[in-house]
Write an enzyme that holds these catalytic residues in place. Structure first.
Site, PDB file in Angstrom:
ATOM      1  N   GLY A   1      -0.201  10.042  31.882  1.00  0.00           N
ATOM      2  CA  GLY A   1      -0.160   8.645  32.301  1.00  0.00           C
ATOM      3  C   GLY A   1      -0.010   7.664  31.146  1.00  0.00           C
TER       4      GLY A   1
ATOM      5  N   GLU B   1      -1.548  20.524  30.239  1.00  0.00           N
ATOM      6  CA  GLU B   1      -1.421  19.073  30.292  1.00  0.00           C
ATOM      7  C   GLU B   1      -2.232  18.446  29.161  1.00  0.00           C
ATOM      8  OE1 GLU B   1      -0.349  17.666  34.490  1.00  0.00           O
ATOM      9  OE2 GLU B   1      -2.504  17.910  34.466  1.00  0.00           O
TER      10      GLU B   1
ATOM     11  N   GLU C   1      -8.493  14.707  34.765  1.00  0.00           N
ATOM     12  CA  GLU C   1      -9.196  13.551  35.344  1.00  0.00           C
ATOM     13  C   GLU C   1     -10.465  14.002  36.048  1.00  0.00           C
ATOM     14  OE1 GLU C   1      -5.840  11.942  37.440  1.00  0.00           O
ATOM     15  OE2 GLU C   1      -4.927  11.421  35.517  1.00  0.00           O
TER      16      GLU C   1
ATOM     17  N   LYS D   1      -2.235  12.101  43.178  1.00  0.00           N
ATOM     18  CA  LYS D   1      -3.532  11.502  42.808  1.00  0.00           C
ATOM     19  C   LYS D   1      -4.036  10.604  43.928  1.00  0.00           C
ATOM     20  CE  LYS D   1      -2.277  12.125  38.004  1.00  0.00           C
ATOM     21  NZ  LYS D   1      -2.381  11.724  36.610  1.00  0.00           N
TER      22      LYS D   1
ATOM     23  N   ASN E   1       1.806  15.564  41.737  1.00  0.00           N
ATOM     24  CA  ASN E   1       0.385  15.275  41.967  1.00  0.00           C
ATOM     25  C   ASN E   1       0.288  13.786  42.277  1.00  0.00           C
ATOM     26  OD1 ASN E   1      -2.342  14.796  41.782  1.00  0.00           O
ATOM     27  ND2 ASN E   1      -2.525  15.321  39.599  1.00  0.00           N
TER      28      ASN E   1
ATOM     29  N   SER F   1       3.351  12.768  31.487  1.00  0.00           N
ATOM     30  CA  SER F   1       4.474  11.843  31.355  1.00  0.00           C
ATOM     31  C   SER F   1       5.844  12.514  31.487  1.00  0.00           C
ATOM     32  CB  SER F   1       4.379  11.050  30.045  1.00  0.00           C
ATOM     33  OG  SER F   1       3.197  10.279  30.033  1.00  0.00           O
TER      34      SER F   1
ATOM     35  N   GLY G   1       2.812  10.185  37.829  1.00  0.00           N
ATOM     36  CA  GLY G   1       3.513   8.928  38.069  1.00  0.00           C
ATOM     37  C   GLY G   1       4.939   9.072  38.591  1.00  0.00           C
TER      38      GLY G   1
ATOM     39  N   HIS H   1      -8.137  19.660  36.768  1.00  0.00           N
ATOM     40  CA  HIS H   1      -7.315  18.573  36.218  1.00  0.00           C
ATOM     41  C   HIS H   1      -8.165  17.745  35.246  1.00  0.00           C
ATOM     42  CE1 HIS H   1      -5.010  14.883  35.920  1.00  0.00           C
ATOM     43  NE2 HIS H   1      -3.963  15.591  36.295  1.00  0.00           N
TER      44      HIS H   1
HETATM   45  P1  PGA Z   1       1.609  11.838  34.618  1.00  0.00           P
HETATM   46  O1  PGA Z   1       0.417  12.748  35.186  1.00  0.00           O
HETATM   47  O2  PGA Z   1       2.885  12.535  34.986  1.00  0.00           O
HETATM   48  O3  PGA Z   1       1.453  10.513  35.342  1.00  0.00           O
HETATM   49  O4  PGA Z   1       1.414  11.728  33.154  1.00  0.00           O
HETATM   50  C1  PGA Z   1       0.478  14.136  35.102  1.00  0.00           C
HETATM   51  C2  PGA Z   1      -0.760  14.738  35.719  1.00  0.00           C
HETATM   52  O5  PGA Z   1      -1.831  14.165  35.575  1.00  0.00           O
HETATM   53  O6  PGA Z   1      -0.692  15.805  36.382  1.00  0.00           O
END
Ligand code: PGA
Length: 254
Positions: A176, A170, A100, A13, A11, A216, A238, A98
């Site tokens: 993140g 998640e 976010e 983002k 992803n 993460s 990330g 998601h």
């Molecule tokens: P992250 O994000 O790997 O940066 O923790 C995962 C996600 O939001 O799908």
């Protein structure tokens, strides 16, 4: 033995211009050209979808996904994108709900439900994201929250409609932040979710359903996560931005 094909999804983002995305995908293609036993998906920003789709061509081992969409098929919805637009831009998957989107853009279980419906009718495979916040976990509400998210998110769907569904667990506190759920914590939730689906839609469906872990995930921890019986892949933010790192994730077995 189950027949769930592992899915490693990146992803991206709000990262990468069209050119940067194309550069990354070219590298990723080279690095993963011999991979056949793991499915790869990348979800770039909307502006890069068509370019990436052209770059991927047909029949490769990398699928294209989008990060969000609107539930209406068209109309006066400034700034929004429909399922058909994503489909015709070459998407096979769309990430929905998601955390976010839920945290910053007012997405609710009800809007997620409408989006899943629209995605399925357009022939897109929805990746439904669920997960609890740190506060909810500390208050022992993890399973209640997940119940609510999947129950409302999937309300009124019959079994046949959901064949392409992918679920991503998640935990919000792990996204993140560098804090990953332990493999046991993740497995516990994945097993809970699989049992929920078995109860609701039958064992055959739940045994086929892919449940990804996200939060993460990185080359250093993916192997242990993927060794858990109910973890079928990863949704990675990330660590998916750098093609080398994403390729290492895809090659988690080696
Ligand atoms: P992250 O994000 O790997 O940066 O923790 C995962 C996600 O939001 O799908």
């Amino acid at each position: 033995m189950d027949s769930r094909r592992p899915l490693i999804a990146g992803n991206w983002k709000m990262h990468k211009t069209g050119k940067q995305a194309v550069d990354s995908i070219r590298q990723l293609k080279d690095l993963t050209s011999s991979v056949t036993d793991v499915e790869i998906m990348v979800a770039p920003p909307f502006t890069a979808l068509s370019q990436i789709s052209a770059e991927l061509g047909a029949g490769g081992n990398i699928a294209l996904g989008a990060q969000n969409m609107h539930w209406e098929s068209e109309g006066a919805f400034t700034g929004e994108i429909s399922a058909n637009m994503l489909k015709s831009a070459g998407c096979r998957y769309v990430i929905l709900g998601h955390s976010e989107r839920r945290q910053f853009f007012g997405e609710t279980d009800q809007t997620v439900n409408k989006k899943i419906k629209a995605a399925l009718s357009a022939g897109l495979a929805p990746v439904l994201c669920v997960g609890e916040t740190e506060k909810q976990r500390n208050e022992n509400k993890t399973f209640n929250i997940l119940d609510k998210q999947i129950k409302i998110g999937l309300e009124n769907f019959v079994l046949n409609a959901l064949q392409s569904l992918v679920v991503a667990y998640e935990p919000v506190w792990a996204i993140g932040t560098g804090k990953t759920a332990t493999t046991d914590q993740a497995q516990e939730v994945h097993n809970y979710l699989r049992k929920w689906f078995a109860k609701e839609y039958g064992t055959e469906f739940s045994q086929k359903l892919r449940i990804l872990y996200g939060g993460s995930v990185k080359p250093a921890n993916i192997k242990d996560l993927m060794a858990m019986p109910d973890i079928d892949g990863a949704l990675v933010g990330g660590a998916s931005l750098d093609p080398n790192s994403l390729s290492q994730l895809v090659h988690y077995k080696s």
